[in-house]
Design a protein around this motif. Structure first.
Motif, PDB file in Angstrom:
ATOM      1  N   PHE A  57       0.939  -1.094  -0.037  1.00  0.00           N
ATOM      2  CA  PHE A  57       0.125  -0.119   0.021  1.00  0.00           C
ATOM      3  C   PHE A  57       0.952   1.404  -0.062  1.00  0.00           C
ATOM      4  CE2 PHE A  57      -2.405   3.361   2.164  1.00  0.00           C
ATOM      5  CZ  PHE A  57      -3.533   3.212   1.178  1.00  0.00           C
ATOM      6  N   VAL A  58       1.979   1.124   0.824  1.00  0.00           N
ATOM      7  CA  VAL A  58       2.926   2.535   0.991  1.00  0.00           C
ATOM      8  C   VAL A  58       3.446   2.242  -0.383  1.00  0.00           C
ATOM      9  CG1 VAL A  58       4.811   3.541   1.990  1.00  0.00           C
ATOM     10  CG2 VAL A  58       3.050   2.241   3.393  1.00  0.00           C
ATOM     11  N   GLY A  59       3.877   1.245  -0.745  1.00  0.00           N
ATOM     12  CA  GLY A  59       4.748   1.254  -2.123  1.00  0.00           C
ATOM     13  C   GLY A  59       4.024   1.836  -3.116  1.00  0.00           C
ATOM     14  N   ILE A  60       2.820   1.701  -3.507  1.00  0.00           N
ATOM     15  CA  ILE A  60       2.024   1.930  -4.646  1.00  0.00           C
ATOM     16  C   ILE A  60       1.999   3.340  -4.371  1.00  0.00           C
ATOM     17  CG2 ILE A  60       0.777  -0.134  -5.460  1.00  0.00           C
ATOM     18  CD1 ILE A  60      -1.683   0.996  -4.009  1.00  0.00           C
ATOM     19  N   GLN A  61       1.949   4.169  -3.465  1.00  0.00           N
ATOM     20  CA  GLN A  61       1.893   5.570  -3.260  1.00  0.00           C
ATOM     21  C   GLN A  61       2.918   6.430  -4.141  1.00  0.00           C
ATOM     22  OE1 GLN A  61      -0.935   6.663  -2.229  1.00  0.00           O
ATOM     23  NE2 GLN A  61      -1.366   4.366  -1.374  1.00  0.00           N
ATOM     24  N   PHE A  62       4.024   5.825  -4.284  1.00  0.00           N
ATOM     25  CA  PHE A  62       5.134   6.144  -5.107  1.00  0.00           C
ATOM     26  C   PHE A  62       5.128   6.181  -6.512  1.00  0.00           C
ATOM     27  CE2 PHE A  62       6.491   5.700  -0.745  1.00  0.00           C
ATOM     28  CZ  PHE A  62       6.980   6.966  -0.404  1.00  0.00           C
ATOM     29  N   MET A  63       4.150   5.307  -6.888  1.00  0.00           N
ATOM     30  CA  MET A  63       3.887   4.839  -8.309  1.00  0.00           C
ATOM     31  C   MET A  63       3.418   6.206  -9.094  1.00  0.00           C
ATOM     32  SD  MET A  63       4.706   1.632  -8.801  1.00  0.00           S
ATOM     33  CE  MET A  63       3.613   1.209 -10.257  1.00  0.00           C
ATOM     34  N   PRO A  64       3.957   6.606  -9.987  1.00  0.00           N
ATOM     35  CA  PRO A  64       3.660   7.955 -10.856  1.00  0.00           C
ATOM     36  C   PRO A  64       2.161   7.918 -11.542  1.00  0.00           C
ATOM     37  CG  PRO A  64       5.282   6.958 -11.984  1.00  0.00           C
ATOM     38  CD  PRO A  64       5.127   6.206 -10.837  1.00  0.00           C
ATOM     39  N   THR A  65       1.452   8.911 -11.467  1.00  0.00           N
ATOM     40  CA  THR A  65       0.243   8.991 -12.256  1.00  0.00           C
ATOM     41  C   THR A  65       0.027  10.264 -12.928  1.00  0.00           C
ATOM     42  OG1 THR A  65      -0.794   9.640 -10.195  1.00  0.00           O
ATOM     43  CG2 THR A  65      -1.424   7.565 -11.117  1.00  0.00           C
ATOM     44  N   GLU A  66      -0.571  10.349 -14.130  1.00  0.00           N
ATOM     45  CA  GLU A  66      -0.403  11.514 -14.682  1.00  0.00           C
ATOM     46  C   GLU A  66      -1.732  12.296 -14.003  1.00  0.00           C
ATOM     47  OE1 GLU A  66      -1.140  12.075 -19.212  1.00  0.00           O
ATOM     48  OE2 GLU A  66       0.180  10.473 -18.989  1.00  0.00           O
ATOM     49  N   ARG A  67      -1.396  13.659 -13.960  1.00  0.00           N
ATOM     50  CA  ARG A  67      -2.546  14.427 -13.325  1.00  0.00           C
ATOM     51  C   ARG A  67      -3.179  15.083 -14.569  1.00  0.00           C
ATOM     52  NH1 ARG A  67      -0.713  14.630  -7.860  1.00  0.00           N
ATOM     53  NH2 ARG A  67      -1.352  12.452  -7.763  1.00  0.00           N
ATOM     54  N   ASN A  68      -4.414  15.292 -14.399  1.00  0.00           N
ATOM     55  CA  ASN A  68      -5.158  16.014 -15.386  1.00  0.00           C
ATOM     56  C   ASN A  68      -5.445  17.610 -14.897  1.00  0.00           C
ATOM     57  OD1 ASN A  68      -7.066  16.368 -17.654  1.00  0.00           O
ATOM     58  ND2 ASN A  68      -8.897  16.115 -16.434  1.00  0.00           N
ATOM     59  N   LYS A  69      -4.533  18.424 -15.346  1.00  0.00           N
ATOM     60  CA  LYS A  69      -4.658  19.693 -14.652  1.00  0.00           C
ATOM     61  C   LYS A  69      -4.472  20.721 -15.839  1.00  0.00           C
ATOM     62  CE  LYS A  69      -5.150  20.426 -10.338  1.00  0.00           C
ATOM     63  NZ  LYS A  69      -6.570  21.178 -10.154  1.00  0.00           N
ATOM     64  N   SER A  70      -5.130  21.882 -15.500  1.00  0.00           N
ATOM     65  CA  SER A  70      -5.035  22.923 -16.813  1.00  0.00           C
ATOM     66  C   SER A  70      -5.505  24.178 -16.268  1.00  0.00           C
ATOM     67  CB  SER A  70      -5.610  22.634 -18.072  1.00  0.00           C
ATOM     68  OG  SER A  70      -5.658  23.669 -18.961  1.00  0.00           O
ATOM     69  N   GLN A 100     -10.201  18.407 -10.028  1.00  0.00           N
ATOM     70  CA  GLN A 100      -9.848  18.777  -8.804  1.00  0.00           C
ATOM     71  C   GLN A 100      -8.880  17.716  -7.829  1.00  0.00           C
ATOM     72  OE1 GLN A 100     -10.101  22.018  -7.505  1.00  0.00           O
ATOM     73  NE2 GLN A 100     -11.019  22.333  -9.590  1.00  0.00           N
ATOM     74  N   TYR A 101      -7.911  18.108  -7.183  1.00  0.00           N
ATOM     75  CA  TYR A 101      -7.207  16.944  -6.431  1.00  0.00           C
ATOM     76  C   TYR A 101      -7.227  17.217  -5.033  1.00  0.00           C
ATOM     77  CZ  TYR A 101      -5.758  15.009 -11.100  1.00  0.00           C
ATOM     78  OH  TYR A 101      -5.705  14.169 -12.130  1.00  0.00           O
ATOM     79  N   PRO A 102      -8.402  17.068  -4.398  1.00  0.00           N
ATOM     80  CA  PRO A 102      -8.161  16.808  -2.957  1.00  0.00           C
ATOM     81  C   PRO A 102      -7.191  15.828  -2.440  1.00  0.00           C
ATOM     82  CG  PRO A 102     -10.491  16.355  -3.560  1.00  0.00           C
ATOM     83  CD  PRO A 102      -9.572  16.591  -4.824  1.00  0.00           C
ATOM     84  N   TRP A 103      -6.862  15.648  -1.209  1.00  0.00           N
ATOM     85  CA  TRP A 103      -5.638  14.708  -0.702  1.00  0.00           C
ATOM     86  C   TRP A 103      -6.189  13.235  -1.257  1.00  0.00           C
ATOM     87  CZ3 TRP A 103      -7.092  10.675   2.360  1.00  0.00           C
ATOM     88  CH2 TRP A 103      -8.122  10.858   3.076  1.00  0.00           C
TER      89      TRP A 103
END
Lengths: 150, 209
Positions: free
Chosen positions: A15-28, A63-66
């Motif tokens: 669970f902790v490990g996958i937190q470090f996997m990158p994801t693309e953010r949809n932001k503009s 929107q990216y709340p925590w």
């Protein structure tokens, strides 16, 4: 008990490990002039509702709340944003022909009326995105009128 | 110990959601792969070559067009009627395949012989219709029928421009979704929106020659 402990430990590490996997953010920061809200005269309550309930998956700006940044929620969102935007991007509304707008509006009305959108797996985390009976009626009526005015 | 259980619980829930989500995606992917299959079984239907494209560019492109239908509105109509019949027969899988077939023949519709105004109208019609046909190729029955409604309007508008070789009948059922129309080659009513549930709901609204 020991085995339970070990499994728990492994799961926590994963669970902790996958937190470090990158994801693309949809932001503009750019809201293009073709945006649904800019080309239509949308009453503020409906505008709010659509932005909270639909724009996360159907626009260029999520929107990216925590909790949206926590895996596996972030992955879940990433996949749905890609698919959702391909179906309907409110930011690019005015680039559609009248025929396609009518078609999308029909589809939007169907999705909201049947409760298929916003997706149940999403409202599970985003309680505010759920539609009340009254909100459904109001938004559907607005979309119907918009369709008739095309 | 109870703290450990709590952590364990949270992690388990997380994984269950993750699997649930990925299952849904996997299902979508499976649907997509059936579309690809269906593209191959349509070749027989329209094997006529596309003729007199005398500026002769890109042989490959031409060949592909011939394979995906002969580019005429008649090919589109044939595929539309096949799809309609699958919906009449309540055949979800067949309608999926035929939706994909129709999307392809729509995509290869040759609009070069029309006026500029007609071209732009046809382009919009095709763009919209392709999307509905694609949706039909990946959806459940109810959803297929929803999309078939708008698709039928698109095809009717297409026929208004392209014309038709055979007489068509515009039929109307007042019960489905506040009233819905579709096209048929025969006067008999076989309702694609209800299928076996209410096969004969509707009447001929217009004859198109």
């Amino acid at each position: 008990m020991k085995i339970v402990k070990i499994i728990a430990l492994i799961l926590v590490v994963v669970f902790v490990g996958i937190q470090f996997m990158p994801t693309e953010r949809n932001k503009s920061d750019i809201v293009p002039p073709t945006d649904f809200m800019l080309v239509n005269d949308v009453p503020s309550d409906i505008k709010n509702k659509l932005q909270i309930s639909c724009y996360d998956c159907h626009s260029n700006n999520t929107q990216y709340p925590w909790y949206n940044k926590v895996q596996p929620i972030a992955w879940f969102l990433e996949g749905h944003i890609k698919e959702g935007k391909a179906e309907l991007n409110f930011n690019e509304w005015d680039s559609l022909s009248s025929r396609r707008k009518a078609s999308k509006l029909r589809s939007i009305i169907k999705q909201i009326e049947s409760g298929e959108m916003p997706m149940a797996s999403y409202t599970l985390i985003h309680k505010k995105a759920t539609f009340s009976e009254e909100e459904t009626q109001k938004v559907v009526k607005y979309m119907e009128n918009l369709k008739d005015s095309l | 110990m109870s703290k450990l259980k709590l952590v364990l619980g949270v992690v388990a829930i997380t994984f269950v959601t993750l699997t649930a989500v990925s299952c849904k995606d996997a299902k979508n992917e499976k649907n997509n792969s059936t579309d690809h299959h269906s593209e191959t079984n349509m070749d027989e239907d329209h094997s006529k070559m596309n003729h007199d494209n005398s500026d002769g560019h890109h042989d490959g492109e031409k060949k592909e067009m011939a394979m995906n239908g002969n580019g005429t509105s008649q090919a589109v109509l044939n595929d539309y009627f096949n799809l309609k019949d699958a919906l009449v027969a309540d055949d979800n899988a067949k309608a999926k395949n035929l939706g994909a077939v129709l999307a392809t023949s729509l995509g290869s519709l040759d609009i070069s012989k029309y006026t500029e105004a007609e071209k732009s109208e046809l382009k919009e019609i095709v763009e919209d219709a392709v999307e509905h046909a694609e949706h039909i190729s990946e959806s459940e029955m109810d959803h297929q029928r929803e999309h078939f409604k708008t698709l039928s309007k698109d095809i009717t508008d297409m026929v208004a421009i392209t014309g038709t070789k055979t007489t068509l009948y515009e039929q109307f059922c007042p019960m489905y979704d506040g009233g819905s129309t579709w096209l048929s080659m025969s006067k008999d009513i076989k309702n694609p929106y209800y299928g076996g549930k209410m096969l004969t709901c509707g009447k001929v609204q217009k004859e198109i020659n």
